[in-house]
Motif scaffolding. Structure first.
Motif, mmCIF file in Angstrom:
data_model
loop_
_atom_site.group_PDB
_atom_site.id
_atom_site.type_symbol
_atom_site.label_atom_id
_atom_site.label_comp_id
_atom_site.label_asym_id
_atom_site.label_seq_id
_atom_site.Cartn_x
_atom_site.Cartn_y
_atom_site.Cartn_z
ATOM 1 N N ALA A 70 6.657 23.042 -11.130
ATOM 2 C CA ALA A 70 7.108 23.682 -12.375
ATOM 3 C C ALA A 70 6.307 24.942 -12.628
ATOM 4 C CB ALA A 70 6.933 22.718 -13.544
ATOM 5 N N THR A 71 6.954 25.899 -13.234
ATOM 6 C CA THR A 71 6.212 27.054 -13.749
ATOM 7 C C THR A 71 6.617 27.222 -15.200
ATOM 8 O OG1 THR A 71 7.894 28.699 -13.250
ATOM 9 C CG2 THR A 71 6.304 28.199 -11.522
ATOM 10 N N THR A 72 5.665 27.574 -16.008
ATOM 11 C CA THR A 72 5.991 27.721 -17.411
ATOM 12 C C THR A 72 5.263 28.918 -17.985
ATOM 13 O OG1 THR A 72 5.953 26.632 -19.553
ATOM 14 C CG2 THR A 72 4.138 26.173 -18.109
ATOM 15 N N ASP A 73 5.812 29.442 -19.038
ATOM 16 C CA ASP A 73 5.130 30.548 -19.722
ATOM 17 C C ASP A 73 5.409 30.417 -21.217
ATOM 18 O OD1 ASP A 73 7.268 33.491 -19.568
ATOM 19 O OD2 ASP A 73 7.706 31.424 -20.092
ATOM 20 N N LEU A 74 5.335 31.514 -21.922
ATOM 21 C CA LEU A 74 5.447 31.429 -23.369
ATOM 22 C C LEU A 74 6.857 31.144 -23.843
ATOM 23 C CD1 LEU A 74 3.475 34.665 -24.164
ATOM 24 C CD2 LEU A 74 2.550 32.397 -23.872
ATOM 25 N N TRP A 75 7.836 31.334 -22.974
ATOM 26 C CA TRP A 75 9.201 31.298 -23.472
ATOM 27 C C TRP A 75 9.999 30.134 -22.931
ATOM 28 C CZ3 TRP A 75 9.062 34.868 -27.090
ATOM 29 C CH2 TRP A 75 8.197 35.955 -26.931
ATOM 30 N N GLY A 76 9.760 29.724 -21.697
ATOM 31 C CA GLY A 76 10.580 28.643 -21.139
ATOM 32 C C GLY A 76 9.888 28.038 -19.938
ATOM 33 N N ARG A 77 10.566 27.125 -19.330
ATOM 34 C CA ARG A 77 9.940 26.355 -18.269
ATOM 35 C C ARG A 77 10.939 26.144 -17.146
ATOM 36 N NH1 ARG A 77 6.215 21.871 -17.772
ATOM 37 N NH2 ARG A 77 7.196 20.298 -16.496
ATOM 38 N N TRP A 78 10.484 26.393 -15.924
ATOM 39 C CA TRP A 78 11.334 26.148 -14.748
ATOM 40 C C TRP A 78 10.812 24.917 -14.030
ATOM 41 C CZ3 TRP A 78 15.760 28.533 -13.441
ATOM 42 C CH2 TRP A 78 16.037 29.761 -14.008
ATOM 43 N N ASP A 79 11.699 23.968 -13.836
ATOM 44 C CA ASP A 79 11.324 22.754 -13.107
ATOM 45 C C ASP A 79 12.087 22.676 -11.804
ATOM 46 O OD1 ASP A 79 11.183 21.444 -16.255
ATOM 47 O OD2 ASP A 79 9.523 21.132 -14.843
ATOM 48 N N LEU A 80 11.409 22.260 -10.754
ATOM 49 C CA LEU A 80 12.070 22.115 -9.465
ATOM 50 C C LEU A 80 12.498 20.661 -9.315
ATOM 51 C CD1 LEU A 80 12.760 23.444 -6.760
ATOM 52 C CD2 LEU A 80 10.564 22.708 -5.923
ATOM 53 N N LYS A 81 13.802 20.429 -9.379
ATOM 54 C CA LYS A 81 14.318 19.067 -9.218
ATOM 55 C C LYS A 81 15.291 19.057 -8.057
ATOM 56 C CE LYS A 81 14.139 18.069 -14.126
ATOM 57 N NZ LYS A 81 14.912 18.376 -15.301
ATOM 58 N N ALA A 119 -4.613 18.836 -21.166
ATOM 59 C CA ALA A 119 -4.688 17.587 -20.394
ATOM 60 C C ALA A 119 -3.716 17.572 -19.234
ATOM 61 C CB ALA A 119 -4.412 16.403 -21.318
ATOM 62 N N ASP A 120 -3.171 18.741 -18.884
ATOM 63 C CA ASP A 120 -2.175 18.748 -17.800
ATOM 64 C C ASP A 120 -2.829 19.067 -16.473
ATOM 65 O OD1 ASP A 120 0.424 20.329 -19.799
ATOM 66 O OD2 ASP A 120 -0.445 18.330 -19.794
ATOM 67 N N LYS A 121 -2.132 18.657 -15.433
ATOM 68 C CA LYS A 121 -2.596 19.009 -14.091
ATOM 69 C C LYS A 121 -1.914 20.296 -13.682
ATOM 70 C CE LYS A 121 -1.631 15.160 -12.128
ATOM 71 N NZ LYS A 121 -1.438 14.042 -11.181
ATOM 72 N N GLY A 122 -2.637 21.134 -13.028
ATOM 73 C CA GLY A 122 -2.019 22.382 -12.586
ATOM 74 C C GLY A 122 -3.033 23.494 -12.717
ATOM 75 N N GLN A 123 -2.576 24.718 -12.592
ATOM 76 C CA GLN A 123 -3.513 25.836 -12.759
ATOM 77 C C GLN A 123 -2.820 26.997 -13.437
ATOM 78 O OE1 GLN A 123 -3.646 25.141 -9.005
ATOM 79 N NE2 GLN A 123 -2.372 26.763 -8.194
ATOM 80 N N TYR A 124 -3.659 27.936 -13.876
ATOM 81 C CA TYR A 124 -3.125 29.105 -14.562
ATOM 82 C C TYR A 124 -2.467 30.038 -13.557
ATOM 83 C CZ TYR A 124 -5.557 27.655 -18.743
ATOM 84 O OH TYR A 124 -5.968 26.959 -19.834
ATOM 85 N N GLY A 125 -1.357 30.586 -13.955
ATOM 86 C CA GLY A 125 -0.599 31.461 -13.060
ATOM 87 C C GLY A 125 -0.985 32.916 -13.218
ATOM 88 N N HIS A 126 -0.275 33.784 -12.497
ATOM 89 C CA HIS A 126 -0.691 35.186 -12.455
ATOM 90 C C HIS A 126 -0.446 35.904 -13.767
ATOM 91 C CE1 HIS A 126 3.462 35.202 -10.753
ATOM 92 N NE2 HIS A 126 3.605 36.208 -11.573
ATOM 93 N N SER A 127 0.542 35.485 -14.538
ATOM 94 C CA SER A 127 0.751 36.146 -15.839
ATOM 95 C C SER A 127 -0.453 35.942 -16.738
ATOM 96 C CB SER A 127 1.992 35.576 -16.525
ATOM 97 O OG SER A 127 3.132 35.871 -15.802
ATOM 98 N N TYR A 128 -1.015 34.750 -16.706
ATOM 99 C CA TYR A 128 -2.196 34.466 -17.522
ATOM 100 C C TYR A 128 -3.359 35.355 -17.112
ATOM 101 C CZ TYR A 128 -6.069 31.711 -19.352
ATOM 102 O OH TYR A 128 -7.200 31.301 -19.992
#
Lengths: 160, 213
Positions: A33-44, A126-135
């Motif tokens: 998944a990638t998420t930002d301030l506006w929405g979230r993309w999930d890979l299903k 408390a989520d797993k993951g890391q900050y992306g390039h926009s951050y």
């Protein structure tokens, strides 16, 4: 003349980085998944699905909205600062500093700092993951706007 | 030429559609409410005819996730009838004004089981062909803030403040400049006036005749 061109190029670069940070969907990334301030993309099942963040972060939606507001404001103020800088290049009397431009850039700097800080402190604690390039770009923009603020406040107008 | 025009007029009148007799019904699209509160579901219609005495409103409820519908309110012949057997017993009240084309109902003391779709069907004889309109009711424990309200508020306030500050700044500069200008003009004018006044104050001494020694 060279200094002027350099400053303008740096300012435009800052604007572009801020816009990318606000618009591109990569504030927080996980493997699926990638998420930002506006929405979230999930890979299903090998297909990406977009969903509104309202459902995802119901608890933190107030903080998310304030981060949205501050990053948009940062973009607006830094673009305004560019226009004001160009205007002041023509209207400022010789020997004066570009105070108005500096003030606008300072507000932009504070806005993006506030936004990125709120995002760091309140979201994905408390989520797993890391900050992306926009951050990361958001923080780099903070540094650049800070540097530009000091530049504008120190710079003096020489004769045209 | 005239004959062609006449023929065209006849053809156009022939194929022109008659004024539509359909009735248009309007309700909201979605309504949000808190548990335990009351909500007024509005329903109004548009019809080319005057409101007849046989105007009727019917409200039909379909729970979320079910295909079955049940009538919960009906107004006909000047009388309002509400649910007295089902889940809305004693909770629904007809509060519309049919003479004003308003067929709204009031549902009291909402519960989570009231989530669903409410359909309003209005008939204004002889205008009876119409599509019923539905409003979706969502019952929450606490009302969520609409997406973007806080965002818009922050952005609006900050930009508004900025515009205000800039306007005030330029206004002050303009006013100060005007005062300085008017002060300098009045000072210049005062100097001139004082000079002329002094000349007036100084009157030549009266001529007196001294007798010759």
């Amino acid at each position: 003349m060279l200094v002027l061109a350099g400053i303008v190029v740096l300012h435009i670069t800052t604007i572009i980085l801020l816009l990318v940070a606000t618009i591109d969907n990569a504030w927080w990334v996980t493997e699926t998944a990638t998420t930002d301030l506006w929405g979230r993309w999930d890979l299903k099942n090998l297909a990406w699905h977009y969903s509104e963040l309202q459902k995802y972060t119901e608890v933190q939606s107030d903080f998310l909205q304030s981060v949205q507001a501050t990053s948009v404001l940062a973009c607006v103020f830094t673009i305004l600062a560019l226009f004001v800088f160009v205007a002041q290049l023509f209207t400022l009397p010789k020997g004066q500093r570009f105070i108005f431009t500096g003030v606008l850039q300072l507000i932009a700097c504070l806005c993006i700092m506030t936004g990125a800080s709120i995002y760091t402190a309140q979201l994905h604690t408390a989520d797993k993951g890391q900050y992306g390039h926009s951050y990361i770009l958001a923080w780099i923009s903070f540094v650049l706007t800070g540097f530009l603020t000091i530049t504008y406040v120190v710079l003096r107008k020489r004769s045209e | 030429m005239l004959r062609v025009l006449a023929l065209a007029a006849v053809v156009l009148l022939g194929i022109a559609p008659e004024p539509s007799q359909a009735i248009s019904i309007y309700t909201g699209w979605e309504r949000h409410a808190l548990v335990g509160s009351d909500i007024r579901l509005s329903c109004s219609f548009f019809s080319w005819r005057f409101v007849s005495d046989d105007v009727s409103f019917t409200w039909i409820y379909r729970p979320d996730g079910s295909r079955e519908t049940v009538s919960i309110a009906h107004y006909a012949g000047g009388e309002a009838y509400t649910d007295n057997k089902g889940r809305f017993k004693d909770r629904v009240e007809f509060v519309g004004n049919p003479k004003r084309r308003d067929g709204s109902i009031l549902i009291k003391n909402l519960d989570f089981s009231d989530n669903g779709t409410f359909t309003c069907d209005a008939k204004n004889p002889p205008d009876i062909v119409g599509r019923p309109s539905s409003v979706r009711l969502l019952v929450f424990e606490n009302l969520p803030i609409q997406a973007g309200v806080i965002t818009g508020a922050i952005i609006g306030v900050v930009l508004g403040l900025l515009v205000l500050i800039v306007v005030i700044y330029y206004l002050m500069r303009f006013l100060v400049a005007r005062r300085v200008f008017s002060l300098s003009v009045s000072k210049h004018g005062k100097k001139k006036k004082e000079g002329s006044q002094q000349r007036q104050l100084w009157t030549p001494p009266p001529l007196t005749c001294y007798p010759l020694p």
